[in-house]
Design a protein around this motif. Structure first.
Motif, PDB file in Angstrom:
ATOM      1  N   THR A 197       0.842  -1.190   0.000  1.00 31.85           N
ATOM      2  CA  THR A 197       0.000   0.000   0.000  1.00 31.85           C
ATOM      3  C   THR A 197       0.884   1.249   0.000  1.00 31.85           C
ATOM      4  OG1 THR A 197      -0.128  -0.096   2.401  1.00 31.85           O
ATOM      5  CG2 THR A 197      -1.916  -1.130   1.182  1.00 31.85           C
ATOM      6  N   GLU A 218      -7.579   1.322   0.951  1.00 30.93           N
ATOM      7  CA  GLU A 218      -6.139   1.609   0.951  1.00 30.93           C
ATOM      8  C   GLU A 218      -5.640   1.643  -0.492  1.00 30.93           C
ATOM      9  OE1 GLU A 218      -5.001  -0.697   5.104  1.00 30.93           O
ATOM     10  OE2 GLU A 218      -5.119  -1.830   3.237  1.00 30.93           O
ATOM     11  N   THR A 257       1.356  -3.783 -10.479  1.00 29.22           N
ATOM     12  CA  THR A 257       1.049  -4.241  -9.115  1.00 29.22           C
ATOM     13  C   THR A 257       1.291  -5.734  -8.941  1.00 29.22           C
ATOM     14  OG1 THR A 257      -1.255  -4.560  -9.798  1.00 29.22           O
ATOM     15  CG2 THR A 257      -0.729  -2.488  -8.677  1.00 29.22           C
ATOM     16  N   THR A 303     -10.274  -6.272  -3.707  1.00 37.20           N
ATOM     17  CA  THR A 303      -9.455  -5.367  -4.507  1.00 37.20           C
ATOM     18  C   THR A 303     -10.345  -4.737  -5.583  1.00 37.20           C
ATOM     19  OG1 THR A 303      -7.539  -6.766  -4.124  1.00 37.20           O
ATOM     20  CG2 THR A 303      -7.394  -5.218  -5.959  1.00 37.20           C
ATOM     21  N   ASP A 308      -5.157   6.509   2.413  1.00 32.16           N
ATOM     22  CA  ASP A 308      -6.463   5.851   2.519  1.00 32.16           C
ATOM     23  C   ASP A 308      -7.571   6.754   1.998  1.00 32.16           C
ATOM     24  OD1 ASP A 308      -5.130   3.883   3.878  1.00 32.16           O
ATOM     25  OD2 ASP A 308      -6.120   4.228   5.818  1.00 32.16           O
ATOM     26  N   LEU A 337      -3.249   1.256  -3.614  1.00 28.30           N
ATOM     27  CA  LEU A 337      -2.134   0.406  -4.060  1.00 28.30           C
ATOM     28  C   LEU A 337      -1.450   0.952  -5.300  1.00 28.30           C
ATOM     29  CD1 LEU A 337      -3.722  -1.665  -2.236  1.00 28.30           C
ATOM     30  CD2 LEU A 337      -3.064  -3.414  -3.859  1.00 28.30           C
ATOM     31  N   TRP A 395      -7.433  -0.051  -5.358  1.00 27.60           N
ATOM     32  CA  TRP A 395      -7.677   0.162  -3.930  1.00 27.60           C
ATOM     33  C   TRP A 395      -8.012  -1.179  -3.277  1.00 27.60           C
ATOM     34  CZ3 TRP A 395      -7.380   5.028  -1.669  1.00 27.60           C
ATOM     35  CH2 TRP A 395      -7.376   6.121  -2.543  1.00 27.60           C
ATOM     36  N   ARG A 396      -7.679  -1.317  -2.025  1.00 32.33           N
ATOM     37  CA  ARG A 396      -8.089  -2.508  -1.276  1.00 32.33           C
ATOM     38  C   ARG A 396      -9.049  -2.083  -0.163  1.00 32.33           C
ATOM     39  NH1 ARG A 396      -3.419  -6.063  -0.792  1.00 32.33           N
ATOM     40  NH2 ARG A 396      -4.158  -6.615  -2.867  1.00 32.33           N
TER      41      ARG A 396
END
Ligand code: UT7
Length: 359
Positions: free
Chosen positions: A22, A205, A270, A337, A26, A207, A354-355
């Motif tokens: 990450t 979060e 990623t 995800t 956020d 990424l 984003w997670r």
């Protein structure tokens, strides 16, 4: 930050040092607002030569919202922003910055974000607008993330807000079927400034984030008049120069190509596989575009969020509206995800991963 070798990845991208890492940024809370009044396909078929069947089949849209006469873009943005602050569990005075992505500000001067700042009572926050068409929300999130990562800001309110019905030509059946009004907002915060224990699935979060632009195709989507090239005049009004015009077919092709390429670059950067993406959340312009992008990137179309049926294309507001509605309908779960994709006037495009975090 890690450079992505062997790809034509956007030079403007953020990615962690290792796959799945990450970035310390956020979304601490997000929300949306849709005005009450609705324009249905049946309403449009009384204005232009079209039908519910044609619009639904070619776009996936059944109805779209329209702001009340007394509502302007900043009013929509303030309501969405207030709701996002509540979701994040912070107050307006905690904000360091407000970025409003819009192509339809209340007026050319001042920036709509300044009206949002005073409307929310965010007295400490600096405020600015950002123009990147339908990609504006992801451009603004990226900008907010950069401020947070640099330490220049801890909490940034990012808003996508539009009153597109004010610039829609309701005599042009090729475009008037598409657009609706609305606003969505997210609180972008440093991971250690992101309050815990707020609404379920309310924290994401970051990424990965990338931005792209091709100004050589700017004429494909434009409001030609009302700026310094063609200032407002009787002629510009008579010729409809203040309405949004688009070359639908060319935009369609570019949207699929650019978003699919951006998604492929994100997966490569990623280290994620298409099967690792729980939700594809693209700009909601046309259901056929969304399905084509999913197919080209190898993401199962069933994982693609299709939310334009009742909202239409709300430009910079479409991604946060879709995100908020997905959370409200229970689609999000911790650990998922989400790959977000945007495309719009400019031409511009953007991609973020984003997670969904535990509360
Ligand atoms: O948010 C920024 C990004 N914007 C977009 O991504 C929009 C992308 N473009 C699109 O979504 C589609 O191109 C549209 C929905 C705008 C148009 O769909 P299309 O399948 O590309 O239609 P078309 O423009 O190729 O038109 C096909 C036919 C034409 O008739 P002829 O010339 O073949 O006889 C049009 O006149 O459909 C006709 N048509 C309509 N018929 C009934 C166009 N609009 C309408 C309508 N109702 N509203």
């Amino acid at each position: 930050m890690r450079e992505v070798e062997g790809t034509s990845a956007s030079p403007v991208h953020l990615v962690g040092p290792t796959p799945g890492a990450t970035l310390g940024v956020d979304i601490a809370g997000f929300a949306y607002y849709l005005p009450e009044h609705v324009i249905t396909n049946a309403d449009l078929s009384r204005m232009v030569d079209t039908s519910d069947e044609w619009i639904l089949e070619r776009t996936g849209i059944r109805s779209r919202h329209r702001a009340a006469t007394e509502e302007a873009t900043s009013d929509l943005a303030i309501t969405a922003g207030r709701r996002a602050l509540e979701q994040a569990g912070i107050i307006a005075g905690d904000l360091d910055m407000i970025i409003v992505a819009t192509a339809t500000p209340d007026s050319p001067v001042p920036a709509a974000s300044c009206l949002v700042q005073t409307g929310l009572g965010a007295n400490r926050a600096a405020a600015m607008d950002l123009g990147a068409g339908c990609s504006g929300f992801l451009f603004a999130l990226h900008t907010g993330a950069c401020f947070v990562r640099s330490g220049a800001a801890r909490r940034v309110l990012v808003v996508g807000a539009e009153t597109l019905t004010r610039v829609t030509d309701y005599s042009d059946r090729r475009s008037c079927i598409l657009f609706g009004d609305g606003a969505g907002a997210a609180v972008v915060a440093a991971a250690d400034a992101s309050p815990r224990g707020s609404a379920a699935c309310g924290r994401l979060e970051l990424l990965y984030s990338s931005l792209g632009t091709d100004g050589s195709m700017a004429k494909l989507i434009e409001i030609p008049a009302g700026g310094s090239r063609h200032p407002a005049s009787e002629t510009t009004v008579r010729e409809g120069g203040h309405f949004l015009r688009l070359d639908g077919q060319a935009v369609f092709r570019q949207a699929v190509r650019r978003m699919a390429e951006a998604a492929e670059q994100a997966l490569e950067a990623t280290g994620l596989a298409p099967g690792d993406i729980d939700w594809l959340l693209p700009h909601q312009a046309n259901a056929r575009i969304v399905v084509a992008v999913a197919e080209q990137t190898g993401i199962a179309p069933a994982r693609a969020m299709l939310d334009m049926a009742e909202t239409g294309n709300t430009s910079a507001a479409s991604i946060p509206i879709t995100l908020g509605r997905a959370r409200d309908s229970g689609q999000l779960a911790p650990g998922q995800t989400i790959l977000m994709l945007a495309f719009g006037a400019g031409l511009t495009w953007a991609c973020q991963v984003w997670r969904v975090a535990d509360a």
